[in-house]
Design an enzyme around this catalytic site. Sequence first.
Site, short mmCIF file in Angstrom:
data_model
loop_
_atom_site.label_atom_id
_atom_site.label_comp_id
_atom_site.label_asym_id
_atom_site.label_seq_id
_atom_site.Cartn_x
_atom_site.Cartn_y
_atom_site.Cartn_z
CG LEU A 56 -1.75 1.25 1.45
CD1 LEU A 56 -2.76 1.45 0.33
CD2 LEU A 56 -2.46 1.17 2.81
CE1 TYR A 57 0.98 2.99 4.94
CE2 TYR A 57 2.60 1.41 5.76
CZ TYR A 57 1.45 2.16 5.94
OH TYR A 57 0.77 2.07 7.14
NE ARG A 58 8.87 0.69 -0.69
CZ ARG A 58 9.81 1.43 -0.16
NH1 ARG A 58 9.66 2.76 -0.10
NH2 ARG A 58 10.92 0.88 0.34
CG PHE A 97 4.45 6.52 1.87
CD1 PHE A 97 4.69 7.37 2.95
CD2 PHE A 97 3.15 6.38 1.40
CE1 PHE A 97 3.65 8.08 3.53
CE2 PHE A 97 2.11 7.07 1.98
CZ PHE A 97 2.35 7.93 3.05
#
Length: 205
Positions: free
Chosen positions: A165-167, A171
């Site tokens: 999700l973050y990638r 992020f």
Amino acid sequence: MSTDPNRHDPEPILVDLTPAEFRTHLPELLSVYVTAMRYPRGTEHHRAPMWSEHADRDGWHAVAAMIPGEPSSFVGIAYGYHGRPHQWWNQQVRTAMRHAGTAPDSIDALLRDYFELTELHVQPDAQGHRIGEALLSRLLQDRTEEAVLLSTPEVAEEDNRAWRLYRRFGFRDVVRRFVFTGDARPFAVLGRALPMEPAPSEASR
């Protein structure tokens, strides 16, 4: 998270919580946190005072998620606030960056104006339905800070839903394999510039 293009997940019900509502529902929200993080039962009692105190911080915002058909049960929680130099997490990240060899000017620039994404958790049996994505988008959509920062446990090959999700949301690494005071696990500190663009799933529609 499913990548099946033919799959249709029902839109989660998102609720922006006031500090009073947040505190009223702390037992349910902390249950999501403890289950998602696989902490031992009883951890919620130690975390409750800290979460309650966070709700009084500058720029605090919390979003909870429920699923259609079960609107009385929380399955996700995300919250954060405007970072300040005197805060514990700020000081820990500053120390981590200094130990990693980051130049003082770069540290000051990153920590000058940021939103700390303190918690983002989805009940394990509700994961895989874009709830984390919806929470993250809602929480960050109107932030005015220059950047958003977060910490997440290190995982081999970044192979879990949180890392993906973050990638996907852009992020990038700030510090890797840092051990925060009071927790033996290594964490990564990740960050990205604000404002946030539309969620990847929305931009492709």
